[in-house]
Design an enzyme around this catalytic site. Structure first.
Site, PDB file in Angstrom:
ATOM      1  N   PRO A 185       9.412  -3.137   2.986  1.00 27.33           N
ATOM      2  CG  PRO A 185       8.872  -5.487   2.246  1.00 27.33           C
ATOM      3  CD  PRO A 185       9.589  -4.417   3.174  1.00 27.33           C
ATOM      4  CG  MET A 186       5.140  -0.569   3.903  1.00 29.59           C
ATOM      5  SD  MET A 186       5.205   1.027   5.068  1.00 29.59           S
ATOM      6  CE  MET A 186       6.748   1.703   4.926  1.00 29.59           C
ATOM      7  CB  ALA A 187       1.774  -2.382  -1.830  1.00 33.08           C
TER       8      ALA A 187
ATOM      9  CD  GLN B  26       7.889  -7.986  -0.343  1.00 29.13           C
ATOM     10  OE1 GLN B  26       7.212  -7.346  -0.665  1.00 29.13           O
ATOM     11  NE2 GLN B  26       8.036  -8.412   1.145  1.00 29.13           N
TER      12      GLN B  26
ATOM     13  CB  CYS C 224       1.181  -9.303   0.990  1.00 33.10           C
ATOM     14  SG  CYS C 224      -0.299  -8.218   0.376  1.00 33.10           S
TER      15      CYS C 224
ATOM     16  CG  ASN D 221       7.649  -5.547  10.216  1.00 34.58           C
ATOM     17  OD1 ASN D 221       6.862  -6.047   9.493  1.00 34.58           O
ATOM     18  ND2 ASN D 221       7.827  -4.257  10.266  1.00 34.58           N
TER      19      ASN D 221
ATOM     20  CG  ASP E 172       2.756  -2.652  17.433  1.00 31.75           C
ATOM     21  OD1 ASP E 172       2.367  -2.462  16.237  1.00 31.75           O
ATOM     22  OD2 ASP E 172       2.375  -3.471  18.012  1.00 31.75           O
TER      23      ASP E 172
ATOM     24  NE  ARG F 171       0.974  -0.469  10.522  1.00 36.19           N
ATOM     25  CZ  ARG F 171       0.440  -0.493  11.910  1.00 36.19           C
ATOM     26  NH1 ARG F 171      -0.540   0.100  12.045  1.00 36.19           N
ATOM     27  NH2 ARG F 171       1.045  -1.287  12.854  1.00 36.19           N
TER      28      ARG F 171
END
Length: 323
Positions: free
Chosen positions: A18-20, A72, A104, A204, A206, A229
């Site tokens: 999940p990424m905002a 999420q 977060c 999670n 790298d 990312r």
């Protein structure tokens, strides 16, 4: 490669984190097309659900084609979290998993005792997990960090508490809140969590290439890989990792034509979903990620960032071919 979270069977263990501001519906669909085993929505505030916030309802829109999908939630009040998790899973049968954000690092979230601030209160984490897991008939997962800061490394303790209280899986980002996304992710903490619990652990941090994914699995023993990312502007990372884990062969990076086609499709999907005004503005960051490392990418960014209309943006996208 296949794995289970509670009663949910995943085709593979390569997962979109999940990424905002990133993992909205159009982008999740693009990643799913590349074979991604599970997708997570952007984080959604339990309080905002309670107040029927319009933007929050949009964040929770799900398409049958992207399943299995996890929504999420973030918050810090056990009863409210449980009530909202129950409400949304009952209202939307397409939700397969509920995840709770405990990682977060953003100040406005942390200052509200939510997100990674929860890492400072393992007792509260236990209460939240117990209340939510009891309230819903879907698997509950949590996403945590290594700890709040270097003097409070407690991912193992938190993972054990979460398992005891009903969590079906745990995602572990190998950085503290203090680190944000800087420095190197500590994969050893992921291994320690894996050794401490019997539920699936998702590693999670790298993973930017197929070889990274293989090393993460080998060094930590984790059950699945959460890609954050590394997936920005790069939905192909999923098909490339899956292929590498299955065959040992590293597929080539996408061609320039493939990148441009995907940018155009992404723009169309985003425009359909949020309207052209918002789509043009949101695509700016995505295009800078898609074109990162290409010759003239700094020039591309400057050009794209000044566009105002759909037509203008499409013209600039076509120009990428000639830079």
């Amino acid at each position: 490669m296949k794995m289970k979270i509670g009663n949910i069977e995943l085709e593979n263990n390569v997962i979109l984190a999940p990424m905002a501001g990133v993992t909205d519906l159009p982008y999740r669909l693009l990643c799913k097309e590349q074979g991604c085993g599970l997708v997570y929505t952007e984080m959604v505030s339990a309080k905002a659900i309670y107040y029927n916030n319009k933007n929050t309802i949009l964040l929770m829109q799900i398409d049958e084609r992207e399943r299995p999908v996890a929504v999420q939630l973030f918050g810090s009040e056990p009863d409210l979290m449980a009530d909202m998790a129950k409400r949304i899973t009952e209202e939307n049968p397409l939700i397969d998993i509920i995840d709770i954000n405990m990682g977060c690092p953003v100040p406005k979230v942390v200052n509200n005792n939510e997100g990674s601030a929860l890492m400072k209160n393992p007792k509260l984490i236990g209460e939240i997990v117990k209340k939510v897991s009891t309230a819903i008939d879907k698997p509950l997962t949590i996403k945590i960090r290594k700890g709040f800061d270097e003097s409070n490394i407690n991912a193992v303790e938190v993972a054990k508490i979460a398992e005891e209280n009903g969590a079906a899986a745990i995602g572990v980002h190998g950085r503290t809140r203090e680190q944000y996304y800087s420095g190197k992710a500590d994969w050893d903490i992921i291994r320690q969590v894996k050794d401490a619990v019997s539920i699936p652990v998702l590693g999670n941090g790298d993973v930017f290439a197929p070889e990274d994914a293989k090393r993460l699995l080998e060094e930590t023993g984790c059950d699945g890989i959460l890609i954050g990312r590394g997936a920005q502007g790069n939905p192909w990372i999923f098909s490339r990792i899956i292929h590498y884990l299955e065959t040992g062969e590293v597929l080539p990076n996408p061609t320039l034509d493939e990148i441009i086609d995907t940018i155009n499709r992404h723009l169309e999907m985003l425009s359909e979903y949020k309207g052209s005004y918002t789509a043009v503005r949101e695509m700016r960051k995505h295009i800078s990620w898609y074109t990162k490392g290409l010759p003239g990418s700094a020039h591309i960014r400057r050009e794209i960032n000044s566009t105002q209309s759909m037509e203008e943006l499409k013209e600039k996208i076509e120009e990428i071919k000639f830079i």
